[in-house]
Design an enzyme around this catalytic site. Sequence first.
Site, PDB file in Angstrom:
ATOM      1  N   HIS A 101       0.876  -1.182   0.000  1.00  0.00           N
ATOM      2  CA  HIS A 101       0.000   0.000   0.000  1.00  0.00           C
ATOM      3  C   HIS A 101       0.913   1.232   0.000  1.00  0.00           C
ATOM      4  CE1 HIS A 101      -2.801   2.944   1.756  1.00  0.00           C
ATOM      5  NE2 HIS A 101      -3.788   2.109   1.510  1.00  0.00           N
ATOM      6  N   CYS A 152      -4.701   2.206  -3.627  1.00  0.00           N
ATOM      7  CA  CYS A 152      -3.444   2.796  -3.135  1.00  0.00           C
ATOM      8  C   CYS A 152      -2.267   1.877  -3.418  1.00  0.00           C
ATOM      9  CB  CYS A 152      -3.517   3.121  -1.647  1.00  0.00           C
ATOM     10  SG  CYS A 152      -4.801   4.285  -1.242  1.00  0.00           S
ATOM     11  N   ASP A 194       3.501  -3.990   8.170  1.00  0.00           N
ATOM     12  CA  ASP A 194       2.227  -3.300   7.989  1.00  0.00           C
ATOM     13  C   ASP A 194       1.135  -4.353   8.206  1.00  0.00           C
ATOM     14  OD1 ASP A 194      -0.128  -2.296   7.041  1.00  0.00           O
ATOM     15  OD2 ASP A 194       0.680  -1.541   5.154  1.00  0.00           O
ATOM     16  N   LYS A 215     -10.308  -0.583  10.841  1.00  0.00           N
ATOM     17  CA  LYS A 215     -10.468  -1.778  10.004  1.00  0.00           C
ATOM     18  C   LYS A 215     -10.800  -3.006  10.851  1.00  0.00           C
ATOM     19  CE  LYS A 215      -7.123  -0.289   6.502  1.00  0.00           C
ATOM     20  NZ  LYS A 215      -7.931   0.166   5.363  1.00  0.00           N
ATOM     21  N   GLN A 255      -4.029  -5.104   7.297  1.00  0.00           N
ATOM     22  CA  GLN A 255      -4.998  -6.077   6.775  1.00  0.00           C
ATOM     23  C   GLN A 255      -4.900  -7.428   7.481  1.00  0.00           C
ATOM     24  OE1 GLN A 255      -7.445  -5.416   4.816  1.00  0.00           O
ATOM     25  NE2 GLN A 255      -6.851  -3.420   4.015  1.00  0.00           N
TER      26      GLN A 255
END
Length: 421
Positions: free
Chosen positions: A127, A378, A204, A230, A207
């Site tokens: 991303h 993104c 990261d 999220k 997700q």
Amino acid sequence: MALTRALDMERIRSEFPILGRQVHGHRLVYLDSAATSQKPRSVIDAVSRYYEDINSNVHRGVHYLADQATEAYENARARVARFIGADDPRGIVYTRNTTEAINLFARTWGVATLKPGDEIVTTEIEHHSNLVPWQMLAALTGATLRVAPVRPDATLDLDALRGLISPRTRLVAMSHCSNVTGAIHPIEEIGRLAHAVGALLFVDAAQSAPHIPLDVKALDVDAIAFSSHKMLGPTGIGILWAKPEILEPLPPFMGGGSMIREVWTDHATWADIPARFEAGTPNIADAIAFVEALDYLDGIGMNAIREHETTLAGEALARLGEIPGLRIYGPPTGAPRSAVVSFNLFIDPADPDSLVHPHDVGTVLDAAGIAVRAGHHCCNPLMRKLDIPATVRASFYLYNDIDDLDTLVTALRNCREMFDR
Ligand code: PMP
């Protein structure tokens, strides 16, 4: 209809007020949780309850409400630490979102550590939030950014990634799970390679934290970032977690109130971690309400959520794969993946020019009450590599069930017929 027995779908759906609403005269089918998740009643209520009961600034007052707000805010920090298996809440820094968490780490650890000749390794599937801050950091410090490529099948070239890690590497920054393809990356193995050359692993987890049981100790990562919004929590709260021994020597990110020990007119000294990185009045209400989201997830069980989503993703891949001309991007069957599915519709599978633009597909689905994301997500470098302008992305969460998938498949078949005419 319930697809799996992992979750009590009727109860779960009833606890998310927004799922009861209609969109364009249809039942809302929300398949955009990778962009932001919906919120259970307990989270929504916790935000109001904070303002009704204990609203006050933290770490400042000597009055009853300030004490209560401070205690709840710090208890929330400990709760977040527990959720990711971290022993020491001082490693948890509140930010606005994943993006700010990554920038914070780049601007503190990166600026304090890197010099020309050093290398940061990242990947083409990231991303923009996990790419642009490292580009900026490289420009600022003279370090070099090395980017592991994606293969034509939209999966990360792990051999190339392994090959980029060298004694010059100071940091490997990569996603645990792709927001476009749903691929789950082997961060444990990459972490071992990074550590073997004395580099850190920054993950990261935007997700993965919402969907996969996470244990920073078991994974042996050095720092991770994720967003409350999220994972059933409010917007405006993100988390940077790093090993406290990494944060301890770092300079601040922003200057102002709360992050100092003492201030003179010409200089200042810094507060201990994590306050050093939390200048100004923080997002108190949403940090406290985030606890309800974590309690909700743990109440159901991250393993049960993962099982439900794995079954749903498997079913989605099979059912979407039967639609003529529908191309799914991402890991091959059986490879580790989340319940994020990106695809495009081609009227003639052999002709790339017969692509039905993802925005048109998104608009047709919206008219049927189905919320998906259509765009580049993104991830410009990934789209460029795949030679497509965008994809349609359906992302499933614990409140989605087989009837949501049925509605999506029917609408996509209708959409294909509409554009085939
Ligand atoms: N990384 C990944 C993998 C993401 O999916 C996202 C959100 N789409 C981000 C980073 C950025 O998250 P936020 O917008 O909450 O900062």
